[in-house]
Design a protein around this motif. Sequence first.
Motif: not given
Length: 426
Positions: A181-189, A203-205, A285-289
């Motif tokens: 599992l990964s944490w995605l996050h932005t910088h710059g917005l 999901p990391s993949g 719910s999770s965006v994984e769907q």
Amino acid sequence: MGTPSSIVDLLQDPPPATLLALLDAGATPPSPEDVLSRLEQLGVQAAEIDDDDAPAFRMIAELGVGPDAVPLSIFLEPAGDPLLSLGVSWRGVLGEDEDAARASRWALGVSQLMAHDPLRAFHALLRVLYAIVPEPTLVVDADSLIPRPGGWLAEVALGETPPSPTHLFSIHQVSEPGGELSWLHTHGLARCGAIELDILDAPSGDAGLLAQMVNAAAGLLIERGVPEAGEPFVVGQDLVLAWLPWDRAISEHTPQGLGGPSDRDSVHAGARGVLFAVEDDGELSSVEQYLPILRENPLLYVSVMETERMALLASERLPRFLSLFRTLGEDPEWMFLVKLGYEVDDPAEDGEREHLWFHVHELSGSEVDATLLNQPYRLERLSEGQRAKHSLALLSDWAILCDKGRFDADSVGELERALARDLALH
């Protein structure tokens, strides 16, 4: 459900954007007088100069005159540790460029507020930086933590069309070593007057697919503004999102991976929202769907303004696409694509178009012989797999796929530099 007042306050007081040009290790740093001389044609005037620590200096200046003048901060400082401590990711940077950057003794920086019209302001800031340092060793975006090769600065600054909104921010993927599992996050917005965006437990993949959706969401928020927390907004066909403030999100949806309270320093808190999928009943719910949809290369929405910008840049840099096609178009390892905008059936408004990707077989004059790669949603006269000749007057974008990656009008310079390096090595 309203946007929390703390985030509203932060959006009303966005930070400035800061860009750094690293000077060659042997270069003599410019003086304030040198800088003003180079900026004279841009209409920059200094209001205050502090050079007590010469050769380092800081000046407050204005770009333009009268009520439309834009305040600027221009500074020269030692490169060294302050730059390297920014947390810049060197992934994707050539070893020789990183070595040159680490050897640099001086960084020339420019900074300004740009939330009102971030893309044009960012373009103007790049032009200011280029006027001062036309041949930097490396350019570092201190807010998005992105390093870019020196040649990129001239390419963008000298162009008539602003760069893509994706140049305004970066997406970081963080996970435990070997974690699923990964944490995605932005910088710059934040400097664009928007919130930073997170996805938890990605999901990391499949992080790359979800990053495409974040790109689409960020572009819409930059241009159209930030919706209220919990309010649905559509980023693509069957892709409906909403965001919650990060602290509320992790209290109501405890992450299994990284991104919880113990992972949040001041940089990863503040005006930051976690993205969720919106169910038919309005529940989050999770965006994984959405991964099955994203795997099918769905239609991701792009604003009218961004579509027009992409079309202008694609046209401006079309000769470079044509040159590469003439050289490598018959190589089976390379794929050349064009995106063409056709007026839809029964348009709701004049000029409404659907933009479709085509695989290029031949180019001649103002026409392209190509095969349609995706099934249109609102065009009965075209179908997936259909090969025909099309007018390049419909061009809205293009792309090149090869073993080096995917390149478009915004990033073609990276491909050209890579090919030039390959040629030099052989």
